[in-house]
Enzyme design. Structure first.
Site, PDB file in Angstrom:
ATOM      1  N   HIS A  57       5.600   6.256  11.521  1.00  0.00           N
ATOM      2  CA  HIS A  57       5.054   6.101  10.166  1.00  0.00           C
ATOM      3  C   HIS A  57       4.094   7.270   9.929  1.00  0.00           C
ATOM      4  O   HIS A  57       2.872   7.097   9.897  1.00  0.00           O
ATOM      5  CB  HIS A  57       4.323   4.753  10.078  1.00  0.00           C
ATOM      6  N   ARG A  78       0.789  -1.219   0.000  1.00  0.00           N
ATOM      7  CA  ARG A  78       0.000   0.000   0.000  1.00  0.00           C
ATOM      8  C   ARG A  78       0.818   1.264   0.000  1.00  0.00           C
ATOM      9  O   ARG A  78       0.584   2.170  -0.783  1.00  0.00           O
ATOM     10  CB  ARG A  78      -0.852   0.076   1.283  1.00  0.00           C
ATOM     11  N   THR A  79       1.765   1.344   0.903  1.00  0.00           N
ATOM     12  CA  THR A  79       2.426   2.632   1.087  1.00  0.00           C
ATOM     13  C   THR A  79       3.178   3.022  -0.189  1.00  0.00           C
ATOM     14  O   THR A  79       3.039   4.136  -0.680  1.00  0.00           O
ATOM     15  CB  THR A  79       3.367   2.574   2.303  1.00  0.00           C
ATOM     16  N   LYS A  97      25.854  -4.033  -1.586  1.00  0.00           N
ATOM     17  CA  LYS A  97      27.304  -3.945  -1.796  1.00  0.00           C
ATOM     18  C   LYS A  97      27.988  -3.248  -0.624  1.00  0.00           C
ATOM     19  O   LYS A  97      29.188  -3.043  -0.634  1.00  0.00           O
ATOM     20  CB  LYS A  97      27.602  -3.146  -3.065  1.00  0.00           C
ATOM     21  N   ARG A 111      11.315   3.972   3.005  1.00  0.00           N
ATOM     22  CA  ARG A 111      11.002   3.047   4.109  1.00  0.00           C
ATOM     23  C   ARG A 111      12.260   2.240   4.377  1.00  0.00           C
ATOM     24  O   ARG A 111      12.937   1.774   3.450  1.00  0.00           O
ATOM     25  CB  ARG A 111       9.864   2.120   3.724  1.00  0.00           C
TER      26      ARG A 111
HETATM   27  C1  NCD Z   1       1.858  -0.629   8.313  1.00  0.00           C
HETATM   28  C2  NCD Z   1       3.374  -0.539   8.395  1.00  0.00           C
HETATM   29  O1  NCD Z   1       4.060  -0.776   7.391  1.00  0.00           O
HETATM   30  O2  NCD Z   1       3.820  -0.198   9.464  1.00  0.00           O
HETATM   31  N1  NCD Z   1       1.397  -0.842   7.004  1.00  0.00           N
HETATM   32  C3  NCD Z   1       1.173   0.231   6.193  1.00  0.00           C
HETATM   33  O3  NCD Z   1       2.024   1.055   5.978  1.00  0.00           O
HETATM   34  N2  NCD Z   1      -0.049   0.360   5.681  1.00  0.00           N
HETATM   35  C4  NCD Z   1       1.276  -1.591   9.271  1.00  0.00           C
HETATM   36  C5  NCD Z   1       1.752  -3.009   9.219  1.00  0.00           C
HETATM   37  O4  NCD Z   1       2.591  -3.383   8.429  1.00  0.00           O
HETATM   38  O5  NCD Z   1       1.207  -3.782  10.026  1.00  0.00           O
END
Ligand code: NCD
Length: 308
Positions: free
Chosen positions: A132, A54-55, A83, A104
């Site tokens: 997040h 999703r993100t 590397k 991320r």
């Molecule tokens: C969350 C995350 O990556 O922290 N997911 C997300 O970004 N929608 C929650 C999760 O992974 O449980």
């Protein structure tokens, strides 16, 4: 002024600045055509050193819907990190190629390090079990649209409160609005970290209660935020297996909840909400993903300074 800023922690923006982002997101929802070219010629780099569906896709969809373009990777094995390249070097290079970066990374604090080495805005798309903030923008925009206000709510947060970075960011963000109360529902082993309780809840005199049974308190809640037990942050597989199904929200428990309670979940869900709940009108977690894309559109446009 948000142009040129980073978003690393939910507290990086004032509540007034957040309102500007939500207002822009709402305008985009109403009139997407008007914004479909505002990022023409701009490039978003998505650097995902940790898995995501999703993100990353919502960042990419957001930039494409603004008329911009995207580049990046979704697997650290395909980057020079394998590397031995430092994050600082990767960011120095990528910030020369792009206009804005969403990253991320499995290490707590990595987004801050990235922002210190970047010549373009950096957005934290999750740093380990830490924060997040764009999920929080998503959560807040959903709350705004369903409940009209960020204040005067009883918010139940259920599941893995220890490792869940979305939980840490949401508690921080909601603690700035008056008269919210938190009910923290988790097994003993997955309680909210002490530093968040001390530095956010206790320091700001925010009422909270820690319990381990959802069914005992579900009738009190205005908002129920369900979370997945964060398998990837456990050191011990056995402990994960023991805790993974601590909570399952089902029709039975929903019978006890208020008629206007809303259920949020950052997704992915594993077993913590049974699919029978999806058709309940209080289930908002799939709509929430859509708000996530719109709020990221607003965020990108603001940080690039292409929209007022
Ligand atoms: C969350 C995350 O990556 O922290 N997911 C997300 O970004 N929608 C929650 C999760 O992974 O449980």
């Amino acid at each position: 002024m948000l142009k040129g800023r980073n978003l690393i922690d939910p507290m990086d923006f004032s509540t007034k600045e957040l309102d500007e982002i939500f207002n822009l997101a709402e305008n985009i929802i109403e009139n997407p055509e008007k914004y479909s070219k505002v990022c023409d010629g701009k490039l978003l780099a998505t650097l995902f050193f940790e898995p995501s569906t999703r993100t990353r896709l919502s960042f990419e969809a957001a930039m494409l819907r603004l008329g911009g373009r995207v580049l990046g990777f979704s697997d650290s094995n395909s980057s020079s990190a394998t590397k031995g390249e430092s994050l600082a070097d990767t960011i120095t290079v990528v910030s020369g190629y792009s206009d804005i970066i969403a990253m991320r990374h499995p290490k707590e604090g990595s987004a801050r390090v990235a922002s210190m080495n970047s010549s373009v805005p950096v957005i934290n798309a999750g740093d380990g079990g830490h924060q997040h903030p764009t999920q929080t923008l998503t959560d807040l925009l959903t709350i705004k649209s369903k409940k009209r206000s960020f204040s005067n709510h009883i918010i139940g947060i259920c599941g893995d409160l220890k490792f869940g970075r979305t939980v840490h960011s949401l508690v921080k963000a909601l603690s700035r609005y008056p008269n919210n109360k938190f009910i923290l529902i988790s097994p003993e082993e997955l309680k909210l970290p002490e530093y968040i309780k001390k530095e956010i809840l206790i320091k700001n005199n925010i009422e909270f209660l820690e319990v381990d049974r959802l069914e005992d308190i579900i009738d009190k809640l205005d908002i129920l935020y369900m979370t997945r037990v964060q398998k990837e942050r456990f050191f011990n597989e056995e402990e994960y297996l023991r805790l993974k199904d601590s909570y399952v929200l089902n029709e039975e428990k929903m019978k006890l909840a208020k008629e206007d309670m809303i259920i949020l979940h950052p997704l992915p869900r594993v077993n913590e909400i049974s699919v029978e709940v999806d058709k309940d009108k209080r289930a908002c977690y799939f709509q929430q993903t859509k708000y996530g894309m719109y709020v990221r559109m607003a965020l990108i446009a603001k940080l690039l300074g292409v929209c007022e």
